[in-house]
Design a protein around this motif. Structure first.
Motif, PDB file in Angstrom:
ATOM      1  N   THR A 405       1.048  -1.159  -0.104  1.00  0.00           N
ATOM      2  CA  THR A 405      -0.131  -0.030  -0.166  1.00  0.00           C
ATOM      3  C   THR A 405       0.995   1.131   0.031  1.00  0.00           C
ATOM      4  OG1 THR A 405      -1.648  -0.977   1.191  1.00  0.00           O
ATOM      5  CG2 THR A 405      -1.689   1.276   1.222  1.00  0.00           C
ATOM      6  N   LEU A 406       1.703   1.308   0.817  1.00  0.00           N
ATOM      7  CA  LEU A 406       2.473   2.451   0.778  1.00  0.00           C
ATOM      8  C   LEU A 406       3.662   2.545  -0.381  1.00  0.00           C
ATOM      9  CD1 LEU A 406       3.935   2.774   4.654  1.00  0.00           C
ATOM     10  CD2 LEU A 406       2.414   4.027   3.342  1.00  0.00           C
ATOM     11  N   SER A 407       3.951   1.496  -1.024  1.00  0.00           N
ATOM     12  CA  SER A 407       4.415   1.485  -2.232  1.00  0.00           C
ATOM     13  C   SER A 407       3.848   2.113  -3.315  1.00  0.00           C
ATOM     14  CB  SER A 407       4.994   0.166  -2.632  1.00  0.00           C
ATOM     15  OG  SER A 407       5.596   0.360  -3.964  1.00  0.00           O
ATOM     16  N   ILE A 408       2.621   1.711  -3.380  1.00  0.00           N
ATOM     17  CA  ILE A 408       1.602   2.300  -4.338  1.00  0.00           C
ATOM     18  C   ILE A 408       1.603   4.129  -4.257  1.00  0.00           C
ATOM     19  CG2 ILE A 408      -0.719   2.722  -5.078  1.00  0.00           C
ATOM     20  CD1 ILE A 408      -0.970  -0.433  -4.544  1.00  0.00           C
ATOM     21  N   VAL A 409       1.715   4.258  -2.894  1.00  0.00           N
ATOM     22  CA  VAL A 409       1.336   5.749  -2.669  1.00  0.00           C
ATOM     23  C   VAL A 409       2.573   6.505  -2.800  1.00  0.00           C
ATOM     24  CG1 VAL A 409       0.738   7.356  -0.862  1.00  0.00           C
ATOM     25  CG2 VAL A 409      -0.530   5.247  -0.857  1.00  0.00           C
ATOM     26  N   LEU A 410       3.718   6.152  -2.199  1.00  0.00           N
ATOM     27  CA  LEU A 410       4.902   6.897  -2.112  1.00  0.00           C
ATOM     28  C   LEU A 410       5.636   6.950  -3.613  1.00  0.00           C
ATOM     29  CD1 LEU A 410       6.499   5.607   1.140  1.00  0.00           C
ATOM     30  CD2 LEU A 410       5.171   7.975   0.540  1.00  0.00           C
ATOM     31  N   HIS A 411       5.677   5.702  -4.404  1.00  0.00           N
ATOM     32  CA  HIS A 411       6.202   5.589  -5.597  1.00  0.00           C
ATOM     33  C   HIS A 411       5.185   6.462  -6.472  1.00  0.00           C
ATOM     34  CE1 HIS A 411       8.432   2.243  -3.545  1.00  0.00           C
ATOM     35  NE2 HIS A 411       9.499   3.056  -4.035  1.00  0.00           N
ATOM     36  N   GLY A 412       4.034   6.097  -6.436  1.00  0.00           N
ATOM     37  CA  GLY A 412       2.839   6.647  -7.017  1.00  0.00           C
ATOM     38  C   GLY A 412       3.064   8.446  -7.290  1.00  0.00           C
ATOM     39  N   ILE A 413       3.306   8.889  -5.916  1.00  0.00           N
ATOM     40  CA  ILE A 413       3.389  10.356  -6.025  1.00  0.00           C
ATOM     41  C   ILE A 413       4.621  10.836  -6.666  1.00  0.00           C
ATOM     42  CG2 ILE A 413       3.638  12.167  -4.248  1.00  0.00           C
ATOM     43  CD1 ILE A 413       1.726  10.706  -2.680  1.00  0.00           C
ATOM     44  N   SER A 414       5.840  10.074  -6.476  1.00  0.00           N
ATOM     45  CA  SER A 414       7.067  10.429  -6.864  1.00  0.00           C
ATOM     46  C   SER A 414       7.338  10.220  -8.273  1.00  0.00           C
ATOM     47  CB  SER A 414       8.086  10.174  -5.995  1.00  0.00           C
ATOM     48  OG  SER A 414       7.997   8.488  -6.173  1.00  0.00           O
ATOM     49  N   VAL A 415       6.590   9.067  -9.087  1.00  0.00           N
ATOM     50  CA  VAL A 415       7.272   8.657 -10.216  1.00  0.00           C
ATOM     51  C   VAL A 415       7.089   9.730 -11.188  1.00  0.00           C
ATOM     52  CG1 VAL A 415       4.879   7.776 -10.782  1.00  0.00           C
ATOM     53  CG2 VAL A 415       6.793   7.021 -12.120  1.00  0.00           C
ATOM     54  N   LYS A 416       6.013  10.407 -11.699  1.00  0.00           N
ATOM     55  CA  LYS A 416       5.959  11.616 -12.617  1.00  0.00           C
ATOM     56  C   LYS A 416       6.868  12.604 -12.291  1.00  0.00           C
ATOM     57  CE  LYS A 416       1.221  10.207 -13.754  1.00  0.00           C
ATOM     58  NZ  LYS A 416      -0.270  10.544 -13.719  1.00  0.00           N
ATOM     59  N   PRO A 417       6.895  13.171 -11.393  1.00  0.00           N
ATOM     60  CA  PRO A 417       7.969  14.354 -11.137  1.00  0.00           C
ATOM     61  C   PRO A 417       9.429  13.844 -11.294  1.00  0.00           C
ATOM     62  CG  PRO A 417       6.415  14.455  -9.329  1.00  0.00           C
ATOM     63  CD  PRO A 417       6.290  13.073 -10.078  1.00  0.00           C
ATOM     64  N   LEU A 418       9.654  12.753 -10.667  1.00  0.00           N
ATOM     65  CA  LEU A 418      11.037  12.246 -10.816  1.00  0.00           C
ATOM     66  C   LEU A 418      11.443  11.981 -12.362  1.00  0.00           C
ATOM     67  CD1 LEU A 418      11.608  10.539  -7.345  1.00  0.00           C
ATOM     68  CD2 LEU A 418      12.516  12.493  -8.132  1.00  0.00           C
ATOM     69  N   MET A 419      10.728  11.179 -13.040  1.00  0.00           N
ATOM     70  CA  MET A 419      10.834  10.827 -14.608  1.00  0.00           C
ATOM     71  C   MET A 419      10.822  11.821 -15.269  1.00  0.00           C
ATOM     72  SD  MET A 419      11.401   7.426 -14.247  1.00  0.00           S
ATOM     73  CE  MET A 419      11.440   7.024 -15.766  1.00  0.00           C
ATOM     74  N   SER A 420      10.005  12.951 -15.089  1.00  0.00           N
ATOM     75  CA  SER A 420      10.168  14.134 -15.980  1.00  0.00           C
ATOM     76  C   SER A 420      11.346  15.030 -15.741  1.00  0.00           C
ATOM     77  CB  SER A 420       9.014  15.175 -15.563  1.00  0.00           C
ATOM     78  OG  SER A 420       7.647  14.440 -15.813  1.00  0.00           O
ATOM     79  N   LEU A 421      11.911  14.905 -14.503  1.00  0.00           N
ATOM     80  CA  LEU A 421      13.296  15.543 -14.141  1.00  0.00           C
ATOM     81  C   LEU A 421      14.402  14.937 -14.842  1.00  0.00           C
ATOM     82  CD1 LEU A 421      14.725  17.614 -12.377  1.00  0.00           C
ATOM     83  CD2 LEU A 421      14.959  16.014 -10.402  1.00  0.00           C
ATOM     84  N   VAL A 422      14.432  13.508 -14.778  1.00  0.00           N
ATOM     85  CA  VAL A 422      15.444  12.760 -15.552  1.00  0.00           C
ATOM     86  C   VAL A 422      15.292  13.314 -16.831  1.00  0.00           C
ATOM     87  CG1 VAL A 422      16.155  10.567 -16.073  1.00  0.00           C
ATOM     88  CG2 VAL A 422      15.587  11.010 -13.749  1.00  0.00           C
ATOM     89  N   SER A 423      14.205  13.194 -17.629  1.00  0.00           N
ATOM     90  CA  SER A 423      13.969  13.151 -19.135  1.00  0.00           C
ATOM     91  C   SER A 423      14.276  14.864 -19.269  1.00  0.00           C
ATOM     92  CB  SER A 423      12.586  13.156 -19.640  1.00  0.00           C
ATOM     93  OG  SER A 423      12.087  11.622 -19.209  1.00  0.00           O
ATOM     94  N   ASP A 424      14.303  15.654 -18.481  1.00  0.00           N
ATOM     95  CA  ASP A 424      14.430  17.197 -18.735  1.00  0.00           C
ATOM     96  C   ASP A 424      16.173  17.314 -18.623  1.00  0.00           C
ATOM     97  OD1 ASP A 424      11.912  17.623 -19.054  1.00  0.00           O
ATOM     98  OD2 ASP A 424      11.585  18.461 -16.959  1.00  0.00           O
ATOM     99  N   ARG A 425      16.618  16.354 -17.995  1.00  0.00           N
ATOM    100  CA  ARG A 425      18.160  16.579 -17.915  1.00  0.00           C
ATOM    101  C   ARG A 425      19.072  15.817 -18.928  1.00  0.00           C
ATOM    102  NH1 ARG A 425      19.749  16.251 -11.328  1.00  0.00           N
ATOM    103  NH2 ARG A 425      18.632  18.189 -10.686  1.00  0.00           N
ATOM    104  N   ARG A 426      18.201  14.943 -19.432  1.00  0.00           N
ATOM    105  CA  ARG A 426      19.141  14.318 -20.698  1.00  0.00           C
ATOM    106  C   ARG A 426      19.148  15.140 -21.831  1.00  0.00           C
ATOM    107  NH1 ARG A 426      15.186  10.068 -19.621  1.00  0.00           N
ATOM    108  NH2 ARG A 426      16.398   8.277 -18.580  1.00  0.00           N
ATOM    109  N   PRO A 427      20.307  15.214 -22.598  1.00  0.00           N
ATOM    110  CA  PRO A 427      20.760  16.034 -23.717  1.00  0.00           C
ATOM    111  C   PRO A 427      19.731  16.005 -24.756  1.00  0.00           C
ATOM    112  CG  PRO A 427      22.400  13.991 -23.446  1.00  0.00           C
ATOM    113  CD  PRO A 427      21.426  14.187 -22.234  1.00  0.00           C
TER     114      PRO A 427
END
Length: 427
Positions: A405-427
């Motif tokens: 349950t906590l994995s669904i919540v914590l990883h779910g909240i963070s997945v889009k911001p963090l994946m977008s951050l990684v994509s934005d930093r790629r050349p």
């Protein structure tokens, strides 16, 4: 809830999900989070309109989770962008073996010293929560066949591998509890559960994937021009590979994943040969070497498998929400979840990837996105069905449900911001 109420509830939820994909993309919310919220709202946590008892319904839940994991493993396998090789697969292999063992050991230690579990139950708990999940982790996995993003490839391949590599540790935990024969000094466990079951599962998957891919390609080619139903062929591959592996006492999850990888990569190689022979298509294949023609079983079956994967996610996460009570949220369960996410997972990834060329940002993101989910529920139900004592079963159910349950919540909240951050930093 009556049957009519169930249909109304699930139907309304499906309608909402069908008309809100754009809204969900803009918010730090995943579909699994919405399913979980609805399950908790309708379940004993809030309204009490329905409840689901994992212990009494362990046989049903084992079957449902087993089917969900198999479908997800197939989907993950056909998205892998490169064929199996030790050089390109080194990081995922280390994560599914070295990091897996470290995670099991760390969680087992936490279980003994912090939770007061006997060693066998602690090892079993470690094996249950150690594997990352191919069902709930779709937002961080490869998006399509040929996706060469290193982070997505690593997470996808790891999830496909460690849902099988966790099985020996499950059997070790059961053996320490007296529910499985480990042999003298554990030699039967090493030779049968580790060496034979793992190697045979990989071999069965690769062999069946290659043979079936060539057969399907031949049937589609001239002069036969057979029309094939890719959805049924994909399901057939899962059934044949899993059935053969179970008959041979091999790990079927590994077999299905490698079968899907072999199916996809064999079809890609066959497509390249056709492209080399036909000048008209040679330039197109050179521009996108990983792309196979549209008429392939791997791509044709993927659409159906992804839909089935979403439906299974909906059902199982709703049941998860309906299994939670207010008193499920104990400090030991929450403490275990936080230990897994913030200690065991990052430490195991860091140690497992020592000596590899994995980029530091990829290591950090891999250390965080160790999503726990349906695979953990399957292993828990598997253990219960193999004679786990009731008191131990209840304790492990409470711990595992909160981790997922906590994995669904914590990883779910963070997945889009963090994946977008990684994509934005790629050349």
């Amino acid at each position: 809830m009556s049957t009519a109420q169930w249909f109304l509830f699930v139907g309304a939820l499906l309608l909402v999900m069908g008309v809100t994909p754009t809204l969900l993309k803009r918010l730090p919310i995943t579909p699994a989070m919405l399913y979980l919220a609805m399950g908790m709202l309708m379940g004993p946590t809030v309204l009490g309109l329905f409840s689901f008892n994992p212990l009494k319904q362990s046989a049903l839940l084992e079957l449902l989770t087993e089917i969900a994991v198999l479908i997800s493993l197939f989907s993950a396998g056909v998205k892998i962008p490169v064929p199996f090789s030790l050089r390109q697969w080194r990081a995922p292999l280390l994560l599914a073996s070295v990091s897996m063992a470290i995670t099991v050991g760390l969680v087992a230690g936490f279980g003994v010293w912090a939770l007061g579990l006997p060693l066998g139950a602690a090892v079993l708990l470690g094996a249950i929560v150690a594997p990352t999940d191919p069902v709930l982790a779709t937002d961080v996995q490869s998006r399509h066949p040929g996706d060469r993003d290193q982070l997505r490839f690593t997470l996808t391949c790891e999830a496909g591998l460690n849902d099988g590599s966790a099985f020996p540790f499950v059997m070790l935990g059961l053996g320490l509890l007296g529910l499985h024969n480990l042999g003298d000094n554990g030699m039967q466990w090493v030779l049968v559960d580790v060496v034979w079951a793992t190697s045979a599962g990989v071999a069965i998957g690769l062999a069946c994937g290659v043979v079936l891919a060539r057969t399907f390609w031949w049937l589609r080619g001239a002069p036969q021009r057979h029309e094939l139903l890719d959805d049924f062929l994909g399901l057939g591959l899962i059934g044949v590979v899993y059935g053969l592996s179970e008959w041979a006492n091999a790990w079927g999850f590994l077999a299905v994943f490698f079968g899907a990888v072999a199916l996809r990569q064999t079809e890609v190689r066959l497509a390249r040969r056709v492209g080399d022979a036909e000048a008209a298509s040679a330039s197109a294949l050179a521009a996108e070497p990983e792309a196979a023609p549209a008429a392939t079983v791997s791509e044709g079956a993927l659409v159906f498998k992804e839909h089935a994967e979403r439906l299974s996610e909906l059902v199982l996460v709703l049941l998860l929400g309906g299994s939670l009570y207010l008193n499920s949220w104990s400090w030991p369960a929450v403490g275990l979840a936080l230990f897994v996410f913030f200690v065991a997972r990052p430490v195991s990834v860091m140690l497992g990837l020592i000596g590899t060329r994995t980029l530091t940002p990829v290591r950090g993101m891999t250390g965080w996105f160790g999503v726990r989910g349906i695979g953990s529920l399957y292993y828990l139900m598997y253990a219960i069905q193999h004679g786990l004592p009731e008191d131990t079963s209840i304790q492990l159910i409470q711990l595992t449900l909160i981790v997922v349950t906590l994995s669904i919540v914590l990883h779910g909240i963070s997945v889009k911001p963090l994946m977008s951050l990684v994509s934005d930093r790629r050349p």
